[in-house]
Design a protein around this motif. Structure first.
Motif, mmCIF file in Angstrom:
data_model
loop_
_atom_site.group_PDB
_atom_site.id
_atom_site.type_symbol
_atom_site.label_atom_id
_atom_site.label_comp_id
_atom_site.label_asym_id
_atom_site.label_seq_id
_atom_site.Cartn_x
_atom_site.Cartn_y
_atom_site.Cartn_z
ATOM 1 N N ALA A 29 0.945 -1.222 -0.148
ATOM 2 C CA ALA A 29 -0.012 -0.078 -0.005
ATOM 3 C C ALA A 29 0.786 1.308 0.007
ATOM 4 O O ALA A 29 1.979 1.303 0.728
ATOM 5 C CB ALA A 29 -0.919 -0.166 1.296
ATOM 6 N N THR A 33 -3.275 4.148 -2.459
ATOM 7 C CA THR A 33 -3.505 2.958 -3.404
ATOM 8 C C THR A 33 -3.165 1.796 -2.396
ATOM 9 O O THR A 33 -2.120 1.946 -1.521
ATOM 10 C CB THR A 33 -2.670 2.992 -4.783
ATOM 11 O OG1 THR A 33 -1.524 2.995 -4.313
ATOM 12 C CG2 THR A 33 -3.348 4.080 -5.648
ATOM 13 N N ILE A 34 -3.961 0.351 -2.822
ATOM 14 C CA ILE A 34 -3.606 -0.588 -2.154
ATOM 15 C C ILE A 34 -3.634 -1.762 -3.292
ATOM 16 O O ILE A 34 -4.139 -1.894 -4.400
ATOM 17 C CB ILE A 34 -4.434 -1.349 -1.034
ATOM 18 C CG1 ILE A 34 -5.029 -0.003 -0.289
ATOM 19 C CG2 ILE A 34 -4.502 -2.449 -0.447
ATOM 20 C CD1 ILE A 34 -6.256 -0.514 0.955
ATOM 21 N N TYR A 42 -5.820 -1.023 -6.198
ATOM 22 C CA TYR A 42 -7.057 -0.367 -5.884
ATOM 23 C C TYR A 42 -6.829 1.195 -5.389
ATOM 24 O O TYR A 42 -5.902 1.391 -4.764
ATOM 25 C CB TYR A 42 -7.762 -1.059 -4.841
ATOM 26 C CG TYR A 42 -8.024 -2.654 -4.990
ATOM 27 C CD1 TYR A 42 -9.196 -2.876 -5.832
ATOM 28 C CD2 TYR A 42 -6.891 -3.505 -5.152
ATOM 29 C CE1 TYR A 42 -9.393 -4.391 -6.265
ATOM 30 C CE2 TYR A 42 -7.161 -4.878 -5.531
ATOM 31 C CZ TYR A 42 -8.438 -5.022 -6.140
ATOM 32 O OH TYR A 42 -8.568 -6.522 -6.323
ATOM 33 N N ASP A 44 -8.081 3.897 -2.710
ATOM 34 C CA ASP A 44 -8.464 3.536 -1.348
ATOM 35 C C ASP A 44 -9.371 4.713 -1.110
ATOM 36 O O ASP A 44 -8.811 5.984 -0.736
ATOM 37 C CB ASP A 44 -7.215 3.423 -0.390
ATOM 38 C CG ASP A 44 -7.767 3.008 1.058
ATOM 39 O OD1 ASP A 44 -9.091 3.008 1.212
ATOM 40 O OD2 ASP A 44 -7.051 3.073 2.062
ATOM 41 N N CYS A 47 -9.770 4.029 3.545
ATOM 42 C CA CYS A 47 -8.746 4.772 4.481
ATOM 43 C C CYS A 47 -8.575 4.303 5.615
ATOM 44 O O CYS A 47 -8.525 4.827 6.933
ATOM 45 C CB CYS A 47 -9.027 6.264 4.507
ATOM 46 S SG CYS A 47 -7.591 7.237 5.025
ATOM 47 N N HIS A 56 -0.902 5.650 3.250
ATOM 48 C CA HIS A 56 -0.382 4.358 3.203
ATOM 49 C C HIS A 56 1.040 4.448 3.183
ATOM 50 O O HIS A 56 1.751 5.026 2.140
ATOM 51 C CB HIS A 56 -0.695 3.182 2.556
ATOM 52 C CG HIS A 56 -2.191 2.772 2.540
ATOM 53 N ND1 HIS A 56 -2.584 1.935 3.508
ATOM 54 C CD2 HIS A 56 -3.354 3.247 2.066
ATOM 55 C CE1 HIS A 56 -3.980 1.924 3.437
ATOM 56 N NE2 HIS A 56 -4.324 2.727 2.559
ATOM 57 N N ILE A 379 -11.859 0.826 -3.597
ATOM 58 C CA ILE A 379 -12.421 0.391 -2.175
ATOM 59 C C ILE A 379 -13.091 1.296 -1.479
ATOM 60 O O ILE A 379 -12.534 2.443 -1.078
ATOM 61 C CB ILE A 379 -11.177 -0.024 -1.205
ATOM 62 C CG1 ILE A 379 -10.650 -1.352 -2.058
ATOM 63 C CG2 ILE A 379 -11.643 -0.397 0.280
ATOM 64 C CD1 ILE A 379 -9.435 -1.869 -1.239
ATOM 65 N N CYS A 380 -14.376 1.082 -1.114
ATOM 66 C CA CYS A 380 -15.260 2.275 -0.327
ATOM 67 C C CYS A 380 -16.236 1.305 0.541
ATOM 68 O O CYS A 380 -16.372 0.152 0.344
ATOM 69 C CB CYS A 380 -15.844 3.011 -1.075
ATOM 70 S SG CYS A 380 -16.867 2.385 -2.484
ATOM 71 N N PRO A 394 -11.239 9.215 1.299
ATOM 72 C CA PRO A 394 -9.888 8.790 0.850
ATOM 73 C C PRO A 394 -8.814 9.361 1.779
ATOM 74 O O PRO A 394 -8.988 10.082 2.661
ATOM 75 C CB PRO A 394 -9.647 9.734 -0.443
ATOM 76 C CG PRO A 394 -10.797 10.740 -0.344
ATOM 77 C CD PRO A 394 -11.714 10.296 0.690
#
Ligand code: PLP
Length: 420
Positions: A29, A33-34, A42, A44, A47, A56, A379-380, A394
């Motif tokens: 991460a 982003t992850i 992804y 993010d 968070c 991250h 991702i949410c 975010p």
């Protein structure tokens, strides 16, 4: 069952939750982003539920942690004096608290948010000699018994297995049009037939996050402060999720110009997702006796290093102003690109925490949108009653272009799922 997740499904308790929405194995991460094991990246918008506000592996903060590890710096020290703790305390007090005209002592608690809530309500009860606490319907304050007695979500409360006592839940101002919530609370105290005991404290978020991204107005926050003053009740602000610049100010209550008696903080106070939880308390409330509220992991040295570095970094990089600026980009985008899609949609938010409310739609719509976003590498999460609110949160460091890209993924997912 996919090989990569077999062991989790075989051995990890059914209590796991987020991995059900995002069933990938994550390995790296960076900032906003992850990346998963297959190399998919992804954006993010979750968070860590507010634990990685500064990104991250924030380059500056991480380097401080790496440097400390390289010196064989002490890692575990109970609550003994250490150099990282001294620097954390001095920086928090001198660069964050005092410049705002605030005066608080710091209590270090067990490592997670709920530990800080437990400590604060215990101390409030001890100070005032009263059992009861007022909390607002829609609030989330944690999952251990004391904090859970405040948390209003029934699904979480039912998990307790015992009765959750000594809290009176007050309707939140958005729940009943025309209800004067302050007058209602005053009546509970003054009416000798109200059946409600006077509380030691009011515990509240300034913006209910898990409750569906519900900001309380500045006026309401000021009225609650005045109500507490008038009635000798402590005001405890839970800044665990919306503190650390999330709403555009380091403390979320700054916008209302109020001074809480205690503030509970966790999540991003640990700098880069490191475990740390604290209570900020007015000096005259500090009636603890030594070791009266103890614990083995009260203050992780790596969290102190990362937390201290985060204070320097956020000041240097004007994170509060940047959060407000990026927040208006999100507000503009939702207003122009998402709200026109359907009359039933509502939005709420502050700084970089926003909610799009699908309450008027069929029950599983938010979940389907979250799934579609994930398929499109974003991702949410959901919040609010029946999980109807799509939460946009975010890391504050997100670059404008990535923020825009993420919002476009959200808008496309909404269009796809609601059929526009
Ligand atoms: C406002 C608030 N208070 C308390 C907590 C509990 O924190 P933790 O999950 O670290 O125990 C949370 C967690 O989401 C929260 O959002």
């Amino acid at each position: 069952m996919k090989d990569s997740v077999k062991s989790f499904e075989r051995y990890e308790s059914e209590v796991r939750s987020y991995s059900r929405h995002f069933p990938k194995v994550f390995v790296n991460a960076k900032d906003a982003t992850i990346t998963d094991e297959d190399g998919k990246e992804y954006i993010d918008f979750f968070c860590g539920a507010g634990a990685v506000n500064y990104g991250h592996n924030n380059t500056y903060i991480k380097q401080k942690v790496v440097d400390y590890l390289a010196t064989d710096g002490i890692i575990h020290a109970l609550d003994m004096f250490t150099a990282p703790k001294r620097e954390f305390i001095e920086t928090l007090e001198q660069k964050i608290i005092e410049p705002r005209g605030l005066h608080y002592k710091i209590q270090f608690c067990g490592p997670t948010g709920t530990n800080a809530v437990e400590a604060a309500i215990k101390l409030a009860r001890k100070n005032k000699g009263r059992d009861n606490i007022f909390a607002f319907m829609g609030c989330f304050h944690g999952m251990t018994l004391g904090a859970l007695s405040l948390t209003s979500e029934m699904y979480a409360r039912r998990g307790a297995g015992v009765s959750l006592n000594d809290v009176t839940h007050i309707p939140a101002p958005y729940m009943f049009e025309g209800l004067d919530v302050i007058a209602y609370m005053q009546t509970l105290l003054d009416d000798d037939h109200s059946g409600v005991e006077k509380p030691a404290a009011v515990v509240m978020e300034t913006l209910q996050a898990e409750g569906g991204i519900r900001p309380f107005s500045n006026e309401f926050l000021q009225e609650v402060r005045a109500f507490c003053d008038k009635n000798d009740i402590l005001l405890i602000i839970d800044d665990i999720q919306v503190g650390c610049c999330r709403t555009g100010d380091f403390f979320s209550f700054e916008r209302a110009g109020i001074v809480p008696d205690m503030v509970v903080m966790s999540k991003s106070i640990g700098g880069m997702g490191m475990p740390l939880a604290i209570v900020l308390l007015k000096e005259d409330l500090d009636i603890w006796k030594p070791a009266e509220h103890n614990g083995t992991f009260r203050g992780n040295q790596l969290s102190f290093i990362a937390g201290k570095a985060s204070f320097d970094w956020l000041l240097e990089n004007h994170v509060e102003a940047e959060t407000k600026r990026k927040g208006s980009l999100v507000e503009d985008f939702i207003t122009k690109e998402i709200l026109p899609l359907d009359d039933r949609l509502e939005m709420r938010g502050l700084g970089l925490i926003w909610g799009i409310d699908f309450s008027g739609f069929e029950a599983d719509i938010t979940e389907r949108i979250i799934e579609t976003c994930f398929e499109n590498k974003l991702i949410c999460e959901a919040a609010g009653r029946n999980g109807a609110v799509l939460k946009i949160m975010p890391p504050l460091v997100i670059e404008d272009a990535l923020l825009q890209k993420g919002l476009e993924i959200v808008a496309a997912a909404i269009k796809e799922v609601i059929g526009k």
